[in-house]
Design a protein around this motif. Structure first.
Motif, PDB file in Angstrom:
ATOM      1  N   PRO A  12       0.826  -1.216   0.000  1.00  0.00           N
ATOM      2  CA  PRO A  12       0.000   0.000   0.000  1.00  0.00           C
ATOM      3  C   PRO A  12       0.855   1.258   0.000  1.00  0.00           C
ATOM      4  N   ALA A  13       0.432   2.261  -0.795  1.00  0.00           N
ATOM      5  CA  ALA A  13       1.146   3.531  -0.828  1.00  0.00           C
ATOM      6  C   ALA A  13       0.691   4.430   0.305  1.00  0.00           C
ATOM      7  N   ARG A  14      -0.497   4.170   0.857  1.00  0.00           N
ATOM      8  CA  ARG A  14      -1.039   4.960   1.958  1.00  0.00           C
ATOM      9  C   ARG A  14      -1.756   4.048   2.929  1.00  0.00           C
ATOM     10  N   ASP A  15      -1.841   4.507   4.175  1.00  0.00           N
ATOM     11  CA  ASP A  15      -2.690   3.817   5.128  1.00  0.00           C
ATOM     12  C   ASP A  15      -3.366   4.848   6.017  1.00  0.00           C
ATOM     13  N   GLN A  16      -4.311   4.405   6.813  1.00  0.00           N
ATOM     14  CA  GLN A  16      -5.069   5.299   7.691  1.00  0.00           C
ATOM     15  C   GLN A  16      -5.156   4.676   9.071  1.00  0.00           C
ATOM     16  N   ILE A  17      -4.899   5.478  10.092  1.00  0.00           N
ATOM     17  CA  ILE A  17      -4.965   5.028  11.473  1.00  0.00           C
ATOM     18  C   ILE A  17      -6.124   5.740  12.158  1.00  0.00           C
ATOM     19  N   ASN A  18      -7.008   4.967  12.793  1.00  0.00           N
ATOM     20  CA  ASN A  18      -8.137   5.528  13.525  1.00  0.00           C
ATOM     21  C   ASN A  18      -8.073   5.062  14.973  1.00  0.00           C
ATOM     22  N   VAL A  19      -8.268   5.998  15.903  1.00  0.00           N
ATOM     23  CA  VAL A  19      -8.249   5.687  17.331  1.00  0.00           C
ATOM     24  C   VAL A  19      -9.452   6.348  17.989  1.00  0.00           C
ATOM     25  N   THR A  20     -10.156   5.610  18.837  1.00  0.00           N
ATOM     26  CA  THR A  20     -11.253   6.196  19.611  1.00  0.00           C
ATOM     27  C   THR A  20     -11.174   5.688  21.045  1.00  0.00           C
ATOM     28  N   LEU A  21     -11.558   6.556  21.978  1.00  0.00           N
ATOM     29  CA  LEU A  21     -11.652   6.196  23.382  1.00  0.00           C
ATOM     30  C   LEU A  21     -12.986   6.731  23.887  1.00  0.00           C
ATOM     31  N   GLY A  22     -14.045   5.940  23.639  1.00  0.00           N
ATOM     32  CA  GLY A  22     -15.393   6.371  23.989  1.00  0.00           C
ATOM     33  C   GLY A  22     -15.712   7.699  23.329  1.00  0.00           C
ATOM     34  N   LYS A  23     -16.308   8.603  24.114  1.00  0.00           N
ATOM     35  CA  LYS A  23     -16.612   9.940  23.624  1.00  0.00           C
ATOM     36  C   LYS A  23     -15.528  10.945  24.043  1.00  0.00           C
ATOM     37  N   LEU A  24     -14.502  10.444  24.716  1.00  0.00           N
ATOM     38  CA  LEU A  24     -13.471  11.330  25.243  1.00  0.00           C
ATOM     39  C   LEU A  24     -12.460  11.755  24.194  1.00  0.00           C
ATOM     40  N   LEU A  25     -11.970  10.786  23.397  1.00  0.00           N
ATOM     41  CA  LEU A  25     -10.865  11.066  22.480  1.00  0.00           C
ATOM     42  C   LEU A  25     -11.065  10.341  21.167  1.00  0.00           C
ATOM     43  N   SER A  26     -10.706  11.003  20.088  1.00  0.00           N
ATOM     44  CA  SER A  26     -10.694  10.362  18.772  1.00  0.00           C
ATOM     45  C   SER A  26      -9.534  10.932  17.967  1.00  0.00           C
ATOM     46  N   ALA A  27      -8.982  10.101  17.109  1.00  0.00           N
ATOM     47  CA  ALA A  27      -7.846  10.529  16.299  1.00  0.00           C
ATOM     48  C   ALA A  27      -7.877   9.801  14.964  1.00  0.00           C
ATOM     49  N   GLN A  28      -7.359  10.481  13.951  1.00  0.00           N
ATOM     50  CA  GLN A  28      -7.247   9.891  12.618  1.00  0.00           C
ATOM     51  C   GLN A  28      -6.016  10.459  11.934  1.00  0.00           C
ATOM     52  N   PHE A  29      -5.223   9.559  11.348  1.00  0.00           N
ATOM     53  CA  PHE A  29      -4.016   9.979  10.648  1.00  0.00           C
ATOM     54  C   PHE A  29      -3.943   9.264   9.309  1.00  0.00           C
ATOM     55  N   VAL A  30      -3.640  10.008   8.263  1.00  0.00           N
ATOM     56  CA  VAL A  30      -3.426   9.455   6.928  1.00  0.00           C
ATOM     57  C   VAL A  30      -1.931   9.512   6.653  1.00  0.00           C
ATOM     58  N   ARG A  31      -1.338   8.346   6.349  1.00  0.00           N
ATOM     59  CA  ARG A  31       0.102   8.279   6.135  1.00  0.00           C
ATOM     60  C   ARG A  31       0.407   7.826   4.711  1.00  0.00           C
ATOM     61  N   ALA A  32       1.534   8.292   4.198  1.00  0.00           N
ATOM     62  CA  ALA A  32       1.990   7.907   2.860  1.00  0.00           C
ATOM     63  C   ALA A  32       3.342   7.224   2.976  1.00  0.00           C
ATOM     64  N   LYS A  33       3.555   6.247   2.121  1.00  0.00           N
ATOM     65  CA  LYS A  33       4.822   5.524   2.110  1.00  0.00           C
ATOM     66  C   LYS A  33       5.922   6.409   1.536  1.00  0.00           C
ATOM     67  N   SER A  34       7.020   6.536   2.282  1.00  0.00           N
ATOM     68  CA  SER A  34       8.172   7.292   1.827  1.00  0.00           C
ATOM     69  C   SER A  34       9.406   6.449   2.075  1.00  0.00           C
ATOM     70  N   ARG A  35       9.945   5.880   1.019  1.00  0.00           N
ATOM     71  CA  ARG A  35      11.078   4.964   1.107  1.00  0.00           C
ATOM     72  C   ARG A  35      10.717   3.800   2.022  1.00  0.00           C
ATOM     73  N   ASP A  36      11.369   3.697   3.184  1.00  0.00           N
ATOM     74  CA  ASP A  36      11.154   2.535   4.036  1.00  0.00           C
ATOM     75  C   ASP A  36      10.207   2.811   5.197  1.00  0.00           C
ATOM     76  N   ALA A  37       9.554   3.977   5.216  1.00  0.00           N
ATOM     77  CA  ALA A  37       8.703   4.314   6.355  1.00  0.00           C
ATOM     78  C   ALA A  37       7.473   5.072   5.890  1.00  0.00           C
ATOM     79  N   PHE A  38       6.452   5.081   6.746  1.00  0.00           N
ATOM     80  CA  PHE A  38       5.259   5.869   6.486  1.00  0.00           C
ATOM     81  C   PHE A  38       5.412   7.241   7.146  1.00  0.00           C
ATOM     82  N   VAL A  39       4.982   8.288   6.443  1.00  0.00           N
ATOM     83  CA  VAL A  39       5.042   9.659   6.924  1.00  0.00           C
ATOM     84  C   VAL A  39       3.627  10.217   6.971  1.00  0.00           C
TER      85      VAL A  39
END
Length: 204
Positions: A12-39
């Motif tokens: 995959p050239a990209r991936d997406q990370i989703n995090v939730t902690l009930g109604k308290l916290l939520s997070a989402q990050f879209v990453r792209a492959k750059s050489r040997d790591a995701f940025v």
């Protein structure tokens, strides 16, 4: 999306990370492959409010009844200090480029602010901050180049008479005091109103 040069076929050239902690916290990050790591290309972290993804950069949104920024500042100073002293730094965290804050009470440099609404955005070495609270209303610009410079154009600046907590916060701030360019149209200390305040200072 097409994979960057050197990426194995089918990876995959990209991936997406989703995090939730009930109604308290939520997070989402879209990453792209750059050489040997995701940025991280863009992302958002929301505490106490709905998640809002920006078009680019990383946005932080916080809504809370009480928020102690002094405690968070000490925590991050400790983390940076451990890294600088040879601690394991790990992967670099994505830089936050925008902040939206709403809190009934905020503790900052030993001072208590009430009914706080603030927004901040970053560009190059500068942060632009707009604050509206019971004690402070106006715009700040922080320039991190060199020893740093804090500029402020305020409609209102009200300080409570110093107590032990605020004196301790002030002593901590003085050790790292940047250049100052501050104008407040209405400056007060407790019940005493002094009118217009202008400060021009450089830390030598």
């Amino acid at each position: 999306a097409n994979a960057p040069a050197g990426t194995p076929a089918g990876a995959p050239a990209r991936d997406q990370i989703n995090v939730t902690l009930g109604k308290l916290l939520s997070a989402q990050f879209v990453r792209a492959k750059s050489r040997d790591a995701f940025v991280v290309e863009r992302g958002a972290l929301a505490i106490g409010q709905p998640l809002q993804m920006p078009a680019s950069g990383v946005a932080l949104g916080v809504t809370a009844d009480r928020l102690d920024l002094d405690a968070w500042r000490r925590l991050f100073d400790g983390v940076h200090g451990e890294t600088a002293n040879g601690g394991a730094s790990g992967a670099a965290s994505p830089p936050v480029s925008a902040i939206a804050l709403k809190a009934g009470q905020v503790q900052l440099l030993g001072r208590r602010l009430t009914d706080v609404e603030a927004s901040a955005s970053a560009s190059a070495t500068q942060w632009t901050v707009r604050v509206n609270s019971g004690q402070v209303a106006g715009d700040f610009v922080w320039d991190g180049a060199g020893s740093g410079k804090l500029s402020a154009r305020l409609k209102r600046l009200t300080l409570d008479p110093a107590n032990e907590a605020s004196r301790a916060g002030a002593r901590d701030a003085v050790e790292k005091l940047p250049a100052l360019d501050i104008v407040a149209d209405d400056f007060s200390v407790g019940p005493r109103r002094f009118g217009r305040l202008e400060v021009q200072a450089r830390n030598d």
